[in-house]
Every structure is written in C-alpha cells, then in structure tokens.
Design a protein around this motif. Structure first.
Motif, short mmCIF file in Angstrom:
data_model
loop_
_atom_site.label_atom_id
_atom_site.label_comp_id
_atom_site.label_asym_id
_atom_site.label_seq_id
_atom_site.Cartn_x
_atom_site.Cartn_y
_atom_site.Cartn_z
N GLN A 374 -35.73 36.08 7.30
CA GLN A 374 -35.50 37.43 6.86
C GLN A 374 -35.74 37.43 5.63
O GLN A 374 -34.98 38.19 4.60
CB GLN A 374 -34.10 38.04 7.33
CG GLN A 374 -33.86 38.10 8.74
CD GLN A 374 -32.59 38.63 9.05
OE1 GLN A 374 -31.61 38.80 8.46
NE2 GLN A 374 -32.24 39.35 10.46
N PRO A 375 -37.02 37.43 5.12
CA PRO A 375 -37.51 37.56 3.65
C PRO A 375 -37.32 38.86 3.25
O PRO A 375 -36.90 39.40 1.83
CB PRO A 375 -38.79 36.93 3.42
CG PRO A 375 -39.26 37.20 4.81
CD PRO A 375 -38.11 36.78 5.78
N ASP A 376 -37.37 39.87 4.16
CA ASP A 376 -37.19 41.45 3.77
C ASP A 376 -35.85 41.84 3.59
O ASP A 376 -35.86 42.98 2.94
CB ASP A 376 -37.69 42.37 4.98
CG ASP A 376 -36.89 41.96 6.11
OD1 ASP A 376 -36.83 40.84 6.54
OD2 ASP A 376 -36.59 42.82 6.94
N ARG A 377 -34.90 40.89 3.69
CA ARG A 377 -33.82 41.20 3.21
C ARG A 377 -33.12 40.56 2.06
O ARG A 377 -31.74 40.40 1.65
CB ARG A 377 -32.55 40.75 4.55
CG ARG A 377 -33.07 42.10 5.70
CD ARG A 377 -31.95 41.67 6.94
NE ARG A 377 -32.30 42.84 8.04
CZ ARG A 377 -31.72 42.64 8.97
NH1 ARG A 377 -30.71 42.16 8.97
NH2 ARG A 377 -32.22 43.41 9.86
N SER A 378 -33.85 39.63 1.39
CA SER A 378 -33.61 38.76 0.38
C SER A 378 -33.68 39.74 -0.81
O SER A 378 -34.52 40.28 -1.29
CB SER A 378 -34.35 37.88 0.24
OG SER A 378 -34.28 36.69 -0.63
N LEU A 395 -44.04 35.31 1.67
CA LEU A 395 -43.23 35.72 0.16
C LEU A 395 -42.83 37.00 0.25
O LEU A 395 -43.44 37.96 0.49
CB LEU A 395 -44.33 35.49 -0.90
CG LEU A 395 -43.82 35.67 -2.26
CD1 LEU A 395 -43.03 34.56 -2.54
CD2 LEU A 395 -45.14 36.02 -3.23
N GLY A 396 -41.70 37.13 -0.17
CA GLY A 396 -41.28 38.72 -0.19
C GLY A 396 -39.53 38.76 -0.56
O GLY A 396 -38.88 37.67 -0.96
N ASN A 397 -39.30 39.92 -0.73
CA ASN A 397 -37.89 40.33 -1.09
C ASN A 397 -37.62 41.81 -0.39
O ASN A 397 -38.50 42.11 0.68
CB ASN A 397 -37.63 40.43 -2.30
CG ASN A 397 -38.59 41.29 -3.33
OD1 ASN A 397 -39.23 42.09 -2.91
ND2 ASN A 397 -38.72 41.06 -4.38
N THR A 398 -36.64 42.53 -0.73
CA THR A 398 -36.42 43.91 -0.08
C THR A 398 -37.45 44.76 -0.31
O THR A 398 -37.36 45.78 0.69
CB THR A 398 -34.79 44.31 -0.53
OG1 THR A 398 -34.96 44.39 -1.89
CG2 THR A 398 -33.71 43.36 -0.02
N SER A 399 -38.34 44.60 -1.14
CA SER A 399 -39.32 45.53 -1.69
C SER A 399 -40.53 45.42 -0.64
O SER A 399 -41.26 46.35 -0.34
CB SER A 399 -39.71 45.69 -3.05
OG SER A 399 -40.23 44.40 -3.73
N ARG A 400 -41.06 44.11 -0.50
CA ARG A 400 -42.30 43.83 0.09
C ARG A 400 -42.52 42.26 0.75
O ARG A 400 -41.59 41.58 0.17
CB ARG A 400 -43.30 44.08 -0.99
CG ARG A 400 -44.64 44.18 -0.52
CD ARG A 400 -45.78 44.14 -1.56
NE ARG A 400 -46.85 44.56 -1.31
CZ ARG A 400 -48.15 43.99 -1.84
NH1 ARG A 400 -47.94 43.65 -3.21
NH2 ARG A 400 -49.38 44.26 -1.59
N GLU A 615 -40.83 43.56 15.95
CA GLU A 615 -42.10 44.23 16.26
C GLU A 615 -42.34 45.17 15.18
O GLU A 615 -43.47 45.71 15.03
CB GLU A 615 -41.79 45.00 17.63
CG GLU A 615 -42.16 43.68 18.93
CD GLU A 615 -41.63 44.50 20.23
OE1 GLU A 615 -41.50 45.88 20.38
OE2 GLU A 615 -41.31 43.74 21.16
N ALA A 616 -41.41 45.83 14.71
CA ALA A 616 -41.34 46.89 13.63
C ALA A 616 -41.62 46.16 12.25
O ALA A 616 -42.45 46.53 11.43
CB ALA A 616 -40.16 47.80 13.50
N GLU A 617 -41.34 45.11 12.13
CA GLU A 617 -41.41 44.19 10.88
C GLU A 617 -42.62 43.77 10.51
O GLU A 617 -43.04 43.96 9.56
CB GLU A 617 -40.31 43.01 10.59
CG GLU A 617 -40.33 42.23 9.29
CD GLU A 617 -40.36 42.99 8.12
OE1 GLU A 617 -40.63 42.50 6.86
OE2 GLU A 617 -39.45 44.12 8.15
N VAL A 618 -43.43 43.24 11.69
CA VAL A 618 -44.82 42.91 11.32
C VAL A 618 -45.87 43.93 11.15
O VAL A 618 -46.68 43.59 10.39
CB VAL A 618 -45.26 42.20 12.72
CG1 VAL A 618 -44.55 40.88 12.89
CG2 VAL A 618 -45.46 43.16 13.95
N ARG A 619 -45.46 44.95 11.28
CA ARG A 619 -46.25 46.16 11.00
C ARG A 619 -46.41 46.64 9.37
O ARG A 619 -47.23 47.25 8.91
CB ARG A 619 -45.82 47.49 11.73
CG ARG A 619 -46.53 47.24 13.22
CD ARG A 619 -46.50 48.60 14.09
NE ARG A 619 -44.97 49.06 14.34
CZ ARG A 619 -44.22 48.97 15.24
NH1 ARG A 619 -44.84 48.10 16.35
NH2 ARG A 619 -43.08 49.21 15.62
#
Length: 680
Positions: A374-378, A395-400, A615-619
């Motif tokens: 869950q890098p999108d929640r980091s 590579l990511g965080n809550t923004s991207r 499924e939503a996140e990969v988009r």
C-alpha cells in the motif's frame, strides 16, 4: 573438423561438447550438473530423469532437434511399463547425445532440490472471502408441485438465508441430485459471489452439514518459481505452503527468451502454456496431500504473475509483449474457472481470480505488491522493489504512485554464475571476507554454523558445499568490494595487487577462491570476472529502474526502501547498498516485506473488497516504460560502478569506507586497500 555435439543443461545453464554417444548422465557429471542417480547409471533407480527440449534457442545459440538423443531403448521401456515415465521424459543414463541438444533437469531429478523460499508472511487479513458455505434443508420433490432440485435449493436459500437468486455452475449441476438424496435433503452448498450485481454461483455441495472446511490457493506464478499458499477460507490461516520450479525455464530463463521461443517455434506458446498448467495442477495436488485435505475442497484460486506469465497461463501468445507498444490482450482482472485453465487435479468449478495487470511489462504481481504494501497510503516516499528475474518497482506516497519493471535477468537467482545454483541445501547463502587477511568464511543453506565454527564440517557432511545461490553471490561481490579485492569498476585484482593467493589468474582476468572441495571430490567454488559482470548488469538494471521513477517523481532520494519477493527477503541491506542495487538511504530505513506478491494474492483470496480496491488502484498508478525511456540507459551505465559512478552514497559512507583501489593495467591496488570501517 566436425565439432562434437553441444549440450546445454537448464536451469543451470551449464554447457559443454561431448563425443557422440556420450550418455546424458555422464555429460552432466562432468559439467557438475545437479542430476541425481543412485544406481550408478544402471537404469534401475530412475532418479536421473531428464526432459529434452526441442526447438530454436537463440539465447543459447543452438537448435535442438528431435533425433539429437539416441532412440528410446529396452531399459527405458521396462521402467515405463513398471512405473511409468511422464511423456517426454528420458533416463539420463540411457539417452545418449548424438547432436546439439538442450536438456532440462526437472526439480525431482536434482540431488539438491530447491528450497522454495516463498513462505507465507504473517499478515492480519480481514476475512471476507468470495466463496462461503451455507447449510440448508431442502423441500423433498412433490409430484403435485413439480420443481427441479436446483429451484428448491434456491427457494431454501431464499427462505433460510435471504439469498434471493443463484446461478449454478454446470459441472456442479450433475452432482446435486445424489448429494441431496444422500443427505436426506439436508446439504451444505458453496456459493461464490464476485459482485453485488450478479447472483452468487453454486460451485460445490456436500450431503448434510459439511465440517471439513473449504480452501483456496494463492499462487505466485513467477518466471523461475511457482509458489502456492493453501489457505483456509473460513479462518484465513495458511495451512501449507509449497513451491516448484517453473518448467518453462527450459524454454528460456528470462521472459524475453520465452517470447523469442514463441516467435521462432510455431506452437511454442502452447507448449509453454501446457507445461505451466501441468505444473500448477501437480503443485495443487502435492500441497493438498501435504496438508492432508482432499483437493476437491479447494474451491478458489488467485493468481499473481508478470504479463508474459499471465498470457502464457491464459493460453495467449505473448508475441505482442515482445515489441513496442507492448500491448496486453487484457489488463483487467479476470474471473475464470479451473476448467477454463484445464487444471485437471482441481474441481472443474473451482473459481479463479487473476489480479489486474498495470501495463505491458508491469503485471499482476506488481499489483499484488501494491495491494500488500500500500504505497498509496504511505506518508513518506517509499520505494518498493520486488527482486526477481524481472524486478517490479513501485515508488509512491499518498499523493502519487509510479510503477515500472526492470529486466534484471536470472543472475540474482544464481543462474549464469559460474558456481551458481538455486537456493538448496549445501548452497552458500552468506559470506564474510576479512579485510586484512582476505580470508572468507561462509554459511550454507541447511546449517546455521559458519564455515570457521567448530562442527561445521560434520554438520554439512550430508549436503556438502555445492555452490553459491543468489543471496550468496550478492554478499560475495559486496564483500570483495569492501575487502579491496574488487575495484569500483568491478575488476578483480591479482594476487600481487590484493595480497592474497586466493586471487587466481583465469585467462586474462582473475577469480577469487571461496572454497576448494576438490580434495574430497567436491567443487571448487570461485567468483569469476564473468560472475561480477553478470551481477553488475543485474544490479544496474534494478537501480536504473528505481532512478527512472525518482526522475518522474522529481526527487533525488527516497525516505525508505522495502525489499520484496522471496529473494528480496534474504538480501542483506548492507550488501545491497554496497553493490548499489538500491538508492542510498539509512540502513535502518531498508526493510524486508517477504513475499509481498504472494501476500497480495492471499489478501485477494480472503477479501472480496480488496479485489475491488486493487482494481481501482491500478488505474491510478502511473506506468513508466523502461524499454523506451532513453534515460534508462544513462542510469544503467552510471550504475555499473560499485556502488555507483556519480552518486556518492553518503549514508553508506557513514558505515563503510570502501577502499580506493584500481586494478586496470598498471594499477598496483595498494592505495588504501586495507582501510575499512563497518558497523557491528
């Protein structure tokens, strides 16, 4: 002068020329190939089974045609009549080499069978499986009110569970009548629900109250290994984990070699599809036996895999993935059945969910890592690297969140390494080199002692010291750099330059001797200049992929690094940093996530909402294509140095002072080769 036939063994990659008529077993022994035999080549034990591979193998520069081995003989026929040989198998002691040939040594024929390290990571998963069990009492048939058994089951589910509508899997329909009558009209049904719009599907039934549980398989279909976690779908507990080598290795160790095989050999894609499906079916049976359950209780499977494995599993020719624009047949998640994939050892109605792919070279395995980590929640910027034959990088965080894949090749798995082997008992998996004496000490799989500990020889007598696996070769190269045996360009110094006789001349280059077992009939294990180059290429691809994502994000550093994958779990963060595999960060900010792709598969297996989430996140994930990005080559070249040509790695420098040595022509190697500072 006519050359002797060339034989190439997979998955080891070892090769050599032998006179026509040489038995395969003899050639294997002379090359040090891991091929078992107990009877000494008499055709009795059958442990030396091999599989010849036919076709054009551009990677090996060889065409392997039928007729390259001697004909099936009476000894093989006798064994086949008594015990049976799998189609295509030969006995290595009986089959003789007549022409150029590629020979695959299956896992069960290897003396040092692989220890599949893709164990299930401990993880709290909210249980909301797609398949649930319901006990119902069904009305008996009534001549005055004629209705079918399925209709009365639906009526019972509506009345007793509030489930208003169901559909029925065709393969289950034929089994319902005897089950109903055996249970005295009291049965347990398994309903599979994929979404709120479609009615649940009846996929299995048992007479009376079924208390034997129902299970699912979370499968990580990798280029090199296939790992499966058998999970109780009521509790989420993993009751067994197992794995096997991906048999497609005999068609090519890396993904593009397999795409090339499909391009050059008509029907090659179907061969690879059949091979991997058979392996999965075999693995499912084996893991059920290990857990002591009936395979018929496995009602659901989830798959994570890279795009090439994805297409070959589905029976889709991967040729489009071998050329720009790397178009996938579909990137969406798929809901199938075991019958669709011809997984014959499982119930035909077993439901299959394949996670969505992110892009043409970033597959469902990367999606599974994103689901797990869950890098999108980091809140901080995290780099997640799933290390394997084909590395997936997030590579990511809550923004991207950004994603790419990087073609590291099989060197990290121990392939294409002179003394390399898979992770199996007897393989060196950790090594330390004294910076003053240049003497090594090491540890092997299957023994917790170091080679200089009392009792090491006795503890390793059964397995021997057989070679060096992926984590071992990474530590060996890094330790050589720390000890001043290797310069920043990756050149191994001579005995005079390094001050140790362990630096041995090998042609125009040098090799470092790790272990000499020749006195006892064992192998001589060295790290050669070729091994260094293979590791440099692999680590440079990994680092370059990470740097591309950092460029896209507009940053020069990351806050933390997560090493994922079965192999990543066994990499020492210090040695990975010395090599320059990953960007420079404080070592306490480098952690291991274990088999994150496998964990993602388990989450999707156990939680229906997680499927909608990924499924939503990969988009939303931004894909970066390394194959067409010109900066990739720039980063790759700079990353060839150990640790890097331009990045000073300041965090690493706080822990280790790397010797300033140079072993080019005329270099003495004496400038600082003995200085080192190191934690612990």
């Amino acid at each position: 002068m006519t050359k002797d036939p060339l034989v190439v063994f997979t998955p080891s990659g070892k090769r050599g020329r032998f006179p026509a008529g040489t038995p395969v077993l003899t050639a294997a022994r002379q090359l040090g190939v891991d091929l078992d035999s107990v009877c000494g080549g008499r055709g009795i034990c059958s442990k030396c089974q091999i599989t010849p591979a036919w076709g054009d193998f551009s990677k090996h520069g060889i065409t392997s045609a039928e007729g390259a081995l001697s004909q099936w003989n009476a000894v093989e026929q006798r064994y086949d009549d008594k015990r049976g040989l799998k189609p295509g198998r030969r006995l290595g002691c009986q089959a003789q080499i007549l022409a150029d040939v590629v020979i695959d040594v299956p896992p069960e024929s290897q003396v040092h069978r692989q220890v599949v390290r893709k164990a299930a990571s401990a993880r709290v998963i909210e249980m909301d499986p797609a398949t649930r069990l319901y006990y119902i009492e069904v009305d008996e048939p009534d001549m005055h009110e004629p209705t079918g058994d399925v209709e009365r089951i639906a009526r019972a589910l509506s009345a007793q569970w509030g489930i208003e509508k169901i559909s029925t899997d065709f393969s289950t329909l034929a089994l319902l009548q005897p089950i109903l009558r055996k249970g005295g009209w009291k049965i347990t049904v398994a309903l599979h629900n994929t979404d709120t719009e479609s009615p649940p599907r009846l996929v299995a039934a048992w007479p009376g109250l079924h208390e034997g549980g129902h299970f699912g398989l979370a499968i990580d279909l990798g280029s090199t290994t296939i790992a499966a976690h058998l999970t109780n779908l009521e509790t989420g507990v993993v009751i067994a984990s197992s794995g096997i080598m991906n048999p497609q290795i005999r068609f090519g160790e890396d993904l593009m070699s397999r795409v090339s095989y499909a391009m050059m050999n008509p029907g090659g894609d179907r061969e690879m599809t059949a091979a991997v499906r058979e392996a999965i079916a075999t693995l499912a049976t084996a893991i059920a036996q290990e857990a002591g359950i009936d395979p018929s209780l496995i009602l659901e499977l989830t798959f994570v895999c890279n795009p090439v494995m994805h297409h070959l599993l589905l029976g889709i020719d991967p040729v489009e993935l071998g050329q720009a624009p790397f178009a996938l047949a579909t990137s969406s998640a798929l809901n199938l059945t075991a019958a669709d994939l011809r997984l014959t050892t499982l119930p035909a109605s077993a439901q299959v969910y394949i996670l969505p792919c992110i892009a043409g070279h970033v597959g469902a395995d990367a999606a599974a890592v994103a689901l797990s980590e869950q890098p999108d929640r980091s809140e901080d910027l995290v780099l997640v690297v799933d290390v394997g034959t084909n590395a997936e990088i997030l590579l990511g965080n809550t923004s991207r969140v950004l994603a790419c894949s990087s073609p590291t090749g099989p060197a990290f798995e121990g392939a294409q390494i002179s003394s390399g082997q898979r992770a199996a008992p007897g393989a060196i998996d950790a090594i330390r080199i004294d910076p003053a004496t240049k003497e090594p000490r090491f540890r092997v799989i299957g023994c917790d002692l170091w080679s200089d500990d009392p009792g090491f020889a006795e503890a390793t007598a059964a397995t021997g010291i057989t070679g060096i696996c992926g984590s071992g070769i990474i530590e060996a190269v890094a330790e050589m750099r720390i000890a001043g045996l290797l310069d920043s360009k990756g050149l191994i110094g001579s005995a005079e330059q390094t001050g140790t006789a362990r630096s041995r001349p090998e042609g125009r280059t040098h090799a470092y001797l790790v272990h000499d077992g020749s006195a006892d009939g064992g192998p001589v294990i060295t790290v050669t200049q070729g091994d260094i180059r293979a590791i440099q290429l692999a680590k440079s691809a990994l680092y370059a992929g990470a740097r591309l994502l950092m460029d896209e994000m507009g940053v020069d550093k990351v806050d933390r690094v997560v090493l994922a994958g079965a192999f990543g779990a066994h990499i020492s963060p210090l040695h990975a940093m010395v090599l320059g595999m990953i960007p420079d960060v404080p070592l306490d900010k480098v952690t291991s996530a274990g088999n994150a792709a496998g964990t993602g598969a388990r989450i999707a297996l156990c939680n229906l909402a997680a499927r909608r989430q990924i499924e939503a996140e990969v988009r939303r994930i931004t894909k970066v294509e390394t194959a067409i990005e010109p900066r990739f080559q720039e980063h790759f070249v700079a990353a060839n140095a150990i640790p890097h040509a331009t990045d000073g790695f300041p965090e690493l420098a706080k822990i280790v002072t790397l010797p300033q040595v140079a072993f080019n022509a005329g270099g003495s190697g004496e400038d600082g080769g003995r200085r080192r500072r190191r934690r612990g």
